[in-house]
Design a protein around this motif. Structure first.
Motif, mmCIF file in Angstrom:
data_model
loop_
_atom_site.group_PDB
_atom_site.id
_atom_site.type_symbol
_atom_site.label_atom_id
_atom_site.label_comp_id
_atom_site.label_asym_id
_atom_site.label_seq_id
_atom_site.Cartn_x
_atom_site.Cartn_y
_atom_site.Cartn_z
ATOM 1 N N MET A 1 0.846 -1.180 0.000
ATOM 2 C CA MET A 1 0.000 0.000 0.000
ATOM 3 C C MET A 1 0.888 1.239 0.000
ATOM 4 S SD MET A 1 -3.253 0.778 -0.081
ATOM 5 C CE MET A 1 -3.827 -0.896 0.076
ATOM 6 N N LYS A 2 0.451 2.268 -0.722
ATOM 7 C CA LYS A 2 1.169 3.539 -0.784
ATOM 8 C C LYS A 2 0.310 4.614 -0.120
ATOM 9 C CE LYS A 2 3.665 2.228 -4.848
ATOM 10 N NZ LYS A 2 4.409 2.723 -5.975
ATOM 11 N N PHE A 3 0.976 5.600 0.465
ATOM 12 C CA PHE A 3 0.295 6.648 1.222
ATOM 13 C C PHE A 3 0.591 7.996 0.598
ATOM 14 C CE2 PHE A 3 1.075 2.997 3.809
ATOM 15 C CZ PHE A 3 -0.157 2.770 4.378
ATOM 16 N N LYS A 54 -4.730 6.533 0.993
ATOM 17 C CA LYS A 54 -3.876 5.410 0.599
ATOM 18 C C LYS A 54 -4.472 4.723 -0.616
ATOM 19 C CE LYS A 54 -6.092 2.079 3.670
ATOM 20 N NZ LYS A 54 -5.912 1.128 4.755
ATOM 21 N N SER A 55 -3.599 4.043 -1.336
ATOM 22 C CA SER A 55 -4.001 3.325 -2.528
ATOM 23 C C SER A 55 -2.853 2.417 -2.944
ATOM 24 C CB SER A 55 -4.314 4.321 -3.649
ATOM 25 O OG SER A 55 -4.761 3.663 -4.794
ATOM 26 N N SER A 56 -3.137 1.504 -3.851
ATOM 27 C CA SER A 56 -2.066 0.626 -4.325
ATOM 28 C C SER A 56 -1.110 1.355 -5.267
ATOM 29 C CB SER A 56 -2.643 -0.613 -5.014
ATOM 30 O OG SER A 56 -3.391 -0.240 -6.140
ATOM 31 N N SER A 57 -1.562 2.495 -5.835
ATOM 32 C CA SER A 57 -0.693 3.274 -6.723
ATOM 33 C C SER A 57 -1.213 4.706 -6.819
ATOM 34 C CB SER A 57 -0.661 2.660 -8.120
ATOM 35 O OG SER A 57 -1.911 2.798 -8.761
ATOM 36 N N TRP A 95 -5.491 0.959 10.074
ATOM 37 C CA TRP A 95 -5.677 1.643 8.800
ATOM 38 C C TRP A 95 -4.435 1.530 7.920
ATOM 39 C CZ3 TRP A 95 -3.570 5.917 6.194
ATOM 40 C CH2 TRP A 95 -4.322 6.361 5.103
ATOM 41 N N LEU A 96 -3.269 1.654 8.535
ATOM 42 C CA LEU A 96 -2.021 1.578 7.768
ATOM 43 C C LEU A 96 -1.780 0.195 7.196
ATOM 44 C CD1 LEU A 96 0.194 3.697 10.145
ATOM 45 C CD2 LEU A 96 -0.457 4.323 7.818
ATOM 46 N N GLU A 97 -2.273 -0.830 7.848
ATOM 47 C CA GLU A 97 -2.007 -2.205 7.420
ATOM 48 C C GLU A 97 -3.053 -2.752 6.467
ATOM 49 O OE1 GLU A 97 -1.398 -4.357 11.050
ATOM 50 O OE2 GLU A 97 0.637 -3.588 11.258
ATOM 51 N N LEU A 98 -4.215 -2.118 6.376
ATOM 52 C CA LEU A 98 -5.262 -2.615 5.478
ATOM 53 C C LEU A 98 -4.935 -2.375 4.035
ATOM 54 C CD1 LEU A 98 -8.519 -1.618 7.383
ATOM 55 C CD2 LEU A 98 -7.510 -3.863 7.208
#
Length: 98
Positions: A1-3, A54-57, A95-98
């Protein structure tokens, strides 16, 4: 995951922005419900806003944000800044790990 930190710079008069704000906040709530966003709000003074998400990209997040009424109505310019959280409050762990 990217932030990402998304910085908004308003590009229309406050009257127009105030008209679109309820739809913008409804859109944001949908993204909160999906777990995409962590927090958002106007800058002080109110000349823009800030969003943490956050998102995958980056591309995926930009695609999501294309549906924001502020984007659709050309009310704001969006600046995306990726960051890597290394320290955080324990309540953010889920939230950070989801």
């Amino acid at each position: 995951m990217k932030f990402f930190l998304i910085e908004l710079e308003y590009t229309v008069p406050m009257e127009k922005l105030n008209e679109v704000t309820p739809a913008h906040r409804e859109f944001l709530q949908t993204q909160y419900d999906k777990g995409v966003l962590l927090l958002s709000g106007p800058r002080v003074p109110r000349d823009g806003g800030m969003i943490i998400g956050k998102s995958s990209s980056l591309e995926e997040l930009q695609e999501i944000m294309k549906n924001d009424p502020f984007v659709k109505e050309n009310c704001a310019k969006y600046i995306y800044k990726e960051f890597a959280p290394v320290k955080y409050q324990p309540f953010l762990k889920e939230w950070l790990e989801l």
